[in-house]
Design a protein around this motif. Structure first.
Motif, PDB file in Angstrom:
ATOM      1  N   ARG A 150       9.335   9.535   1.779  1.00  0.00           N
ATOM      2  CA  ARG A 150      10.522  10.408   1.843  1.00  0.00           C
ATOM      3  C   ARG A 150      10.919  10.723   3.289  1.00  0.00           C
ATOM      4  NH1 ARG A 150       8.037  12.894  -2.551  1.00  0.00           N
ATOM      5  NH2 ARG A 150       7.198  14.556  -1.235  1.00  0.00           N
ATOM      6  N   ARG A 151       9.940  10.729   4.180  1.00  0.00           N
ATOM      7  CA  ARG A 151      10.212  11.022   5.590  1.00  0.00           C
ATOM      8  C   ARG A 151      10.671   9.773   6.354  1.00  0.00           C
ATOM      9  NH1 ARG A 151       8.140  15.908   7.615  1.00  0.00           N
ATOM     10  NH2 ARG A 151       7.036  17.110   6.036  1.00  0.00           N
ATOM     11  N   GLY A 152      10.779   8.647   5.668  1.00  0.00           N
ATOM     12  CA  GLY A 152      11.343   7.460   6.305  1.00  0.00           C
ATOM     13  C   GLY A 152      10.403   6.295   6.520  1.00  0.00           C
ATOM     14  N   GLU A 153       9.139   6.453   6.178  1.00  0.00           N
ATOM     15  CA  GLU A 153       8.226   5.314   6.329  1.00  0.00           C
ATOM     16  C   GLU A 153       8.596   4.246   5.302  1.00  0.00           C
ATOM     17  OE1 GLU A 153       3.436   4.355   6.306  1.00  0.00           O
ATOM     18  OE2 GLU A 153       4.108   6.433   6.428  1.00  0.00           O
ATOM     19  N   ARG A 154       8.616   3.031   5.723  1.00  0.00           N
ATOM     20  CA  ARG A 154       8.985   1.948   4.813  1.00  0.00           C
ATOM     21  C   ARG A 154       7.809   1.624   3.902  1.00  0.00           C
ATOM     22  NH1 ARG A 154      11.616  -2.616   8.339  1.00  0.00           N
ATOM     23  NH2 ARG A 154      11.579  -3.595   6.294  1.00  0.00           N
ATOM     24  N   SER A 155       8.080   1.492   2.620  1.00  0.00           N
ATOM     25  CA  SER A 155       7.008   1.258   1.637  1.00  0.00           C
ATOM     26  C   SER A 155       6.268  -0.040   1.928  1.00  0.00           C
ATOM     27  CB  SER A 155       7.569   1.272   0.216  1.00  0.00           C
ATOM     28  OG  SER A 155       8.550   0.269   0.055  1.00  0.00           O
ATOM     29  N   GLU A 156       6.974  -1.075   2.407  1.00  0.00           N
ATOM     30  CA  GLU A 156       6.269  -2.327   2.695  1.00  0.00           C
ATOM     31  C   GLU A 156       5.315  -2.177   3.870  1.00  0.00           C
ATOM     32  OE1 GLU A 156      10.517  -2.806   4.375  1.00  0.00           O
ATOM     33  OE2 GLU A 156       9.619  -2.009   2.554  1.00  0.00           O
ATOM     34  N   HIS A 157       5.618  -1.280   4.824  1.00  0.00           N
ATOM     35  CA  HIS A 157       4.690  -1.009   5.920  1.00  0.00           C
ATOM     36  C   HIS A 157       3.467  -0.252   5.409  1.00  0.00           C
ATOM     37  CE1 HIS A 157       8.009  -1.363   9.220  1.00  0.00           C
ATOM     38  NE2 HIS A 157       7.730  -2.521   8.644  1.00  0.00           N
ATOM     39  N   ALA A 158       3.708   0.680   4.512  1.00  0.00           N
ATOM     40  CA  ALA A 158       2.597   1.444   3.931  1.00  0.00           C
ATOM     41  C   ALA A 158       1.665   0.522   3.154  1.00  0.00           C
ATOM     42  CB  ALA A 158       3.130   2.557   3.031  1.00  0.00           C
ATOM     43  N   MET A 159       2.240  -0.359   2.371  1.00  0.00           N
ATOM     44  CA  MET A 159       1.412  -1.296   1.589  1.00  0.00           C
ATOM     45  C   MET A 159       0.644  -2.249   2.509  1.00  0.00           C
ATOM     46  SD  MET A 159       1.707  -0.422  -1.524  1.00  0.00           S
ATOM     47  CE  MET A 159       1.021  -1.832  -2.349  1.00  0.00           C
ATOM     48  N   ALA A 160       1.288  -2.714   3.564  1.00  0.00           N
ATOM     49  CA  ALA A 160       0.620  -3.611   4.511  1.00  0.00           C
ATOM     50  C   ALA A 160      -0.543  -2.907   5.202  1.00  0.00           C
ATOM     51  CB  ALA A 160       1.618  -4.126   5.540  1.00  0.00           C
ATOM     52  N   ALA A 161      -0.393  -1.630   5.495  1.00  0.00           N
ATOM     53  CA  ALA A 161      -1.478  -0.878   6.129  1.00  0.00           C
ATOM     54  C   ALA A 161      -2.664  -0.722   5.189  1.00  0.00           C
ATOM     55  CB  ALA A 161      -0.976   0.497   6.573  1.00  0.00           C
ATOM     56  N   ALA A 162      -2.390  -0.587   3.902  1.00  0.00           N
ATOM     57  CA  ALA A 162      -3.455  -0.352   2.917  1.00  0.00           C
ATOM     58  C   ALA A 162      -4.120  -1.639   2.435  1.00  0.00           C
ATOM     59  CB  ALA A 162      -2.886   0.407   1.720  1.00  0.00           C
ATOM     60  N   ARG A 163      -3.429  -2.733   2.533  1.00  0.00           N
ATOM     61  CA  ARG A 163      -3.914  -3.996   1.963  1.00  0.00           C
ATOM     62  C   ARG A 163      -5.315  -4.420   2.444  1.00  0.00           C
ATOM     63  NH1 ARG A 163       0.695  -6.635   2.630  1.00  0.00           N
ATOM     64  NH2 ARG A 163       1.473  -5.769   0.688  1.00  0.00           N
ATOM     65  N   PRO A 164      -5.686  -4.226   3.708  1.00  0.00           N
ATOM     66  CA  PRO A 164      -6.992  -4.722   4.177  1.00  0.00           C
ATOM     67  C   PRO A 164      -8.223  -3.938   3.714  1.00  0.00           C
ATOM     68  CG  PRO A 164      -5.442  -4.493   6.007  1.00  0.00           C
ATOM     69  CD  PRO A 164      -4.825  -3.826   4.819  1.00  0.00           C
ATOM     70  N   VAL A 165      -8.051  -2.825   3.035  1.00  0.00           N
ATOM     71  CA  VAL A 165      -9.192  -1.966   2.697  1.00  0.00           C
ATOM     72  C   VAL A 165     -10.318  -2.739   2.012  1.00  0.00           C
ATOM     73  CG1 VAL A 165      -9.975  -0.004   1.305  1.00  0.00           C
ATOM     74  CG2 VAL A 165      -7.849   0.149   2.580  1.00  0.00           C
ATOM     75  N   ALA A 166     -10.020  -3.459   0.966  1.00  0.00           N
ATOM     76  CA  ALA A 166     -11.070  -4.150   0.202  1.00  0.00           C
ATOM     77  C   ALA A 166     -11.833  -5.133   1.083  1.00  0.00           C
ATOM     78  CB  ALA A 166     -10.469  -4.861  -1.007  1.00  0.00           C
ATOM     79  N   GLY A 167     -11.126  -5.853   1.919  1.00  0.00           N
ATOM     80  CA  GLY A 167     -11.792  -6.814   2.804  1.00  0.00           C
ATOM     81  C   GLY A 167     -12.726  -6.146   3.788  1.00  0.00           C
ATOM     82  N   TYR A 168     -12.285  -5.033   4.371  1.00  0.00           N
ATOM     83  CA  TYR A 168     -13.142  -4.325   5.322  1.00  0.00           C
ATOM     84  C   TYR A 168     -14.354  -3.691   4.629  1.00  0.00           C
ATOM     85  CZ  TYR A 168     -10.026  -4.993   9.259  1.00  0.00           C
ATOM     86  OH  TYR A 168      -9.274  -5.542  10.268  1.00  0.00           O
ATOM     87  N   LEU A 169     -14.162  -3.165   3.441  1.00  0.00           N
ATOM     88  CA  LEU A 169     -15.313  -2.625   2.703  1.00  0.00           C
ATOM     89  C   LEU A 169     -16.290  -3.741   2.336  1.00  0.00           C
ATOM     90  CD1 LEU A 169     -13.754   0.093   0.381  1.00  0.00           C
ATOM     91  CD2 LEU A 169     -15.341   0.434   2.276  1.00  0.00           C
ATOM     92  N   ARG A 170     -15.753  -4.891   1.962  1.00  0.00           N
ATOM     93  CA  ARG A 170     -16.617  -6.033   1.639  1.00  0.00           C
ATOM     94  C   ARG A 170     -17.445  -6.438   2.863  1.00  0.00           C
ATOM     95  NH1 ARG A 170     -12.971  -9.417   0.336  1.00  0.00           N
ATOM     96  NH2 ARG A 170     -12.641  -8.459  -1.696  1.00  0.00           N
ATOM     97  N   LEU A 171     -16.817  -6.440   4.045  1.00  0.00           N
ATOM     98  CA  LEU A 171     -17.562  -6.740   5.272  1.00  0.00           C
ATOM     99  C   LEU A 171     -18.710  -5.754   5.472  1.00  0.00           C
ATOM    100  CD1 LEU A 171     -14.746  -7.591   7.853  1.00  0.00           C
ATOM    101  CD2 LEU A 171     -16.532  -9.134   7.014  1.00  0.00           C
ATOM    102  N   PHE A 172     -18.441  -4.476   5.214  1.00  0.00           N
ATOM    103  CA  PHE A 172     -19.481  -3.450   5.358  1.00  0.00           C
ATOM    104  C   PHE A 172     -20.651  -3.740   4.418  1.00  0.00           C
ATOM    105  CE2 PHE A 172     -21.473   0.501   3.986  1.00  0.00           C
ATOM    106  CZ  PHE A 172     -21.796   1.102   5.202  1.00  0.00           C
ATOM    107  N   TRP A 173     -20.341  -3.911   3.128  1.00  0.00           N
ATOM    108  CA  TRP A 173     -21.403  -4.133   2.147  1.00  0.00           C
ATOM    109  C   TRP A 173     -22.135  -5.449   2.402  1.00  0.00           C
ATOM    110  CZ3 TRP A 173     -23.172  -0.160  -0.152  1.00  0.00           C
ATOM    111  CH2 TRP A 173     -22.345   0.887  -0.561  1.00  0.00           C
ATOM    112  N   ASP A 174     -21.400  -6.492   2.737  1.00  0.00           N
ATOM    113  CA  ASP A 174     -22.041  -7.775   3.013  1.00  0.00           C
ATOM    114  C   ASP A 174     -22.954  -7.686   4.241  1.00  0.00           C
ATOM    115  OD1 ASP A 174     -20.737  -8.895   0.866  1.00  0.00           O
ATOM    116  OD2 ASP A 174     -19.299 -10.046   2.076  1.00  0.00           O
ATOM    117  N   ALA A 175     -22.514  -6.963   5.258  1.00  0.00           N
ATOM    118  CA  ALA A 175     -23.334  -6.818   6.470  1.00  0.00           C
ATOM    119  C   ALA A 175     -24.632  -6.097   6.171  1.00  0.00           C
ATOM    120  CB  ALA A 175     -22.551  -6.062   7.544  1.00  0.00           C
ATOM    121  N   VAL A 176     -24.544  -5.037   5.402  1.00  0.00           N
ATOM    122  CA  VAL A 176     -25.755  -4.285   5.055  1.00  0.00           C
ATOM    123  C   VAL A 176     -26.667  -5.134   4.161  1.00  0.00           C
ATOM    124  CG1 VAL A 176     -26.621  -2.246   3.856  1.00  0.00           C
ATOM    125  CG2 VAL A 176     -24.657  -2.050   5.373  1.00  0.00           C
ATOM    126  N   ALA A 177     -26.098  -5.821   3.203  1.00  0.00           N
ATOM    127  CA  ALA A 177     -26.895  -6.653   2.296  1.00  0.00           C
ATOM    128  C   ALA A 177     -27.499  -7.852   3.027  1.00  0.00           C
ATOM    129  CB  ALA A 177     -26.037  -7.146   1.125  1.00  0.00           C
TER     130      ALA A 177
END
Length: 181
Positions: A150-177
């Motif tokens: 509502r404040r003007g952030e573009r939804s496609e930018h918001a989605m692009a920012a959120a998209r990498p979460v699973a990959g980064y979490l996978r890196l964390f878990w894989d590194a520990v394992a």
């Protein structure tokens, strides 16, 4: 377990700072309250992390004799990027996704540890505490994302920012394992 708790300790310190920074970048409601609440949740998790780490012979805050694989720090770098560069909607969506995926992982680990002999109560309790996603916090994340749009952030930018979460979490878990092998 030692490597997980050592890596988690570093991740938590990073997240607390990043969430506080997000609150300072977005000092209006509902964003500031959400980011500060999230920083408080992570800070509160430390009350469980310290005894869980101690139960496996690890004293957090002292020079680590448990090496943390470099890729375990990738998620922390991503959270710092969110704090410094993402819009509030992107950060809120990313943190919503993080909470959902983190809690799913903790539920699976908690279940496995409860069936395993020799795991400390503290270690099992750490994972069990995060086995259910905090519904109110998830709703707040969506409110903050909506407010950002509502404040003007573009939804496609918001989605692009959120998209990498699973990959980064996978890196964390894989590194520990991987380090445990």
């Amino acid at each position: 377990m030692r490597r997980f708790f050592a890596a988690e300790h570093h991740a938590q310190l990073n997240e607390i700072a990043a969430f506080a920074f997000l609150a300072s970048r977005f000092p209006h409601s509902p964003a500031a309250g959400f980011f500060m609440e999230l920083a408080g949740v992570v800070d509160g998790a430390r009350s469980r992390l310290l005894p869980a780490a101690a139960s496996v012979g690890l004293v957090l805050g002292e020079p680590a004799d448990t090496p943390i694989p470099a890729s375990a720090h990738a998620f922390g770098g991503y959270v710092c990027w969110l704090a410094m560069r993402s819009g509030q909607a992107g950060a809120a969506l990313a943190l919503h996704t993080d909470l959902v995926l983190w809690c799913e992982s903790c539920a699976r680990i908690s279940s496995a540890l409860q069936r395993r002999d020799g795991t400390s109560e503290e270690a099992t309790a750490y994972f069990a505490a995060y086995a259910e996603p905090p519904e109110a916090l998830l709703e707040s994340a969506l409110d903050v994302a909506d407010d950002g749009i509502r404040r003007g952030e573009r939804s496609e930018h918001a989605m692009a920012a959120a998209r990498p979460v699973a990959g980064y979490l996978r890196l964390f878990w894989d590194a520990v394992a991987e380090a445990a092998r």
